[in-house]
Design an enzyme around this catalytic site. Structure first.
Site, PDB file in Angstrom:
ATOM      1  CG  ASP A 340       9.487   5.086   1.641  1.00  0.00           C
ATOM      2  OD1 ASP A 340      10.439   4.752   0.899  1.00  0.00           O
ATOM      3  OD2 ASP A 340       9.588   5.188   2.882  1.00  0.00           O
ATOM      4  CG  HIS A 481       6.398   9.327   1.298  1.00  0.00           C
ATOM      5  ND1 HIS A 481       7.124  10.202   2.085  1.00  0.00           N
ATOM      6  CD2 HIS A 481       6.211   8.200   2.040  1.00  0.00           C
ATOM      7  CE1 HIS A 481       7.360   9.649   3.258  1.00  0.00           C
ATOM      8  NE2 HIS A 481       6.827   8.429   3.260  1.00  0.00           N
TER       9      HIS A 481
END
Length: 524
Positions: A340, A481
């Site tokens: 992400d 992430h």
């Protein structure tokens, strides 16, 4: 009538090599030919050829151009190794049918239904695809070897050999052995398949030959054996009986296209004839390696066979495709790595590591960041990864109006799609927060996760590896992430660790069989 010469000492023929025309030594996927020719007799000393076989030591397999597959289930007692061809639906469907047929056989024997299974770390399942030479091992070895056989050597083993990768052609043999390593095989089958990546067609080995090829090749083999024994007779050989033709016939199902444009086969033991017996030569006791070339090839090979041999020296030109293309997550245990908030300055290194390992991932990108680093977004798509949206500004969606949700999700998806030229079909809600009103306004499936690495908390590389590798199960979606250096540093070990447990890495859409249904999803 010509007289036969006296018998030679040691009258047993163990192997013969048929070569039609002088040729150079074969390289990958080939039998090394002798430097003698069938068809024009030479003195015995010049006609002699070395004993050859298709043992793993005697030939080299081509490098399969795409990632291999491996599955194991100890409850059903099955292990399978096979290779797929991205974009080749007909070939992959044929391979899938062979593997599923073998699994069904194992299910019947075990009385247990198959399901994709993974194992604890250290299982050693990271090595994938074909094991060179396994299609020619004794059946007991296929069952007993930890690389190919079921748990304890009892059950069903599916093994494969890569046999061709040239021009637009890729070839593979798939062998299924059932039984026990101690008591022997109850069944043992072999299928040879060639795929043309240019046309999408699939050809079985037998289709490389013309009708009548078995008799013509048998006569040449027997004549070669007679000449190698020193016979001077020019009398025609007796026609082979059904048993002798059957030996050649069985071998024709599994031809190997040699790098110098021949067709190689391995004839089972038992080749004999009245003329050879009269010379004191017993039936062959070992497999006979035969390579057909030149005029004999023109007489015995089909149009397809001649086309294949004509392109044998060309480098493989098959298409590139996503690493997981063709993978069936109901057959092998799958897991999806997701990242992400990017792309960022760390994303390029992450892509490098994933490319080196042929591992796909799904990136939920911020639309503004995607525009700023469009080159990384395009690269990710080109290398088989998936791009979806993580909104414009990372808000708490349930706190927004429906119109604001639509703009954050649909608006960012549209911007990313305009950038890539591909549709965006799903989104990840920031913080994992959503409700039905959010889903209705977004109009896209929401992808959550069941393995949270908590990388945003500053966890170490070792902690991230342990969470992702040990915490995953078949169908898991793992959250990372690519804004955190430790997550990027951990990626290579995570990919290797998941594969070691038996996982196959896929994108989120692939995890759902190619289409993510409406709603919010934590696992595949």
């Amino acid at each position: 009538m010509s007289a036969e010469p006296e018998r030679r000492p040691g009258g047993r023929v163990t192997a013969a090599l048929l070569v039609v025309a002088l040729s150079s030594t074969l390289a990958a996927c080939a039998i090394r030919p002798s430097d003698t020719a069938v068809g024009s007799w030479r003195p015995p000393a010049a006609a002699a050829s070395p004993e050859l076989s298709l043992s793993p030591e005697a030939s080299a397999a081509p490098e399969w151009p795409y990632p291999g597959q491996r599955l194991r289930n100890d409850e059903v007692r099955v292990q399978a190794r096979f290779a797929l061809l991205p974009g080749m639906h007909a070939f992959n469907t044929r391979v899938d049918a062979l593997v599923r047929g073998a699994i069904a056989q194992a299910e019947m024997q075990a009385g247990v239904e198959y399901r994709p299974e993974v194992f604890a770390s250290g299982a050693g399942l990271g090595e994938r695809g074909c094991v060179t030479g396994s299609s020619r091992w004794p059946a007991a070895d296929v069952l007993a070897d930890l690389r190919t056989g079921p748990a304890g050597g009892t059950g069903v083993a599916i093994a494969c050999d890569a046999i061709a990768a040239f021009g637009s052609i890729a070839g593979q043999t798939i062998r299924t052995v059932a039984g026990t390593a101690t008591d022997g095989a109850t069944s043992d089958t072999l299928v040879t398949l060639y795929a043309d990546t240019g046309t999408g067609s699939v050809t079985e080995g037998r289709e490389l030959w013309l009708d009548g090829a078995a008799e013509r090749i048998w006569l040449e083999v027997a004549e070669r054996m007679r000449r190698d024994a020193g016979a001077l007779s020019t009398a025609p050989l007796a026609q082979p009986d059904a048993g002798q033709l059957g030996l050649i016939d069985a071998a024709l199902d599994h031809p190997v296209v040699t790098v110098d444009g021949g067709l190689g086969i391995v004839v089972p033991p038992g080749v004999t004839s009245p003329e050879l017996l009269a010379l004191g030569l017993e039936a062959t006791a070992e497999p006979t390696s035969v390579v057909v070339r030149g005029d004999l090839l023109a007489e015995t090979a089909s149009e397809t066979g001649l086309a294949f041999t004509g392109s044998a020296s060309e480098p493989f030109s098959g298409p590139s495709a996503p690493p997981a293309d063709g993978v069936d997550c109901t057959l092998v245990p799958c897991v999806a790595l997701t990242y992400d908030d990017g792309p960022t300055g760390l994303t390029e290194r992450l892509l490098d590591d994933l490319r080196e390992r042929g591992a796909p991932a799904t990136f939920f990108v911020m639309a503004g960041a995607a525009r700023a680093r469009a080159d990384l977004v395009h690269r990710a798509l080109d290398e088989g990864h998936e791009i979806a949206t993580h909104t414009w500004s990372h808000p708490q969606l349930p706190k927004l109006t429906p119109e604001q949700v639509t703009e954050e999700v649909r608006g960012s998806a549209k911007a990313i799609s305009e950038l890539t030229g591909r549709p965006v079909t799903m989104f990840r809600p920031p913080y994992g927060e959503w409700n039905q009103a959010v889903l209705d306004a977004a109009g896209l499936p929401a992808i959550l996760w069941d393995v949270d690495t908590n990388d945003w908390r500053g966890r170490t590389v070792e902690e991230l590896i342990a969470t992702a590798v040990d915490g995953s199960r078949p169908g898991s979606i793992v959250l990372f992430h690519d804004t955190h250096e430790a997550s990027v540093d951990a990626a290579p070990a995570i990919v290797d660790g998941l594969r070691d447990r038996g996982f196959t890495l896929v994108t989120v859409t692939h995890l759902f069989g190619g289409h993510v249904p409406p709603g919010a999803h934590r696992t595949g």
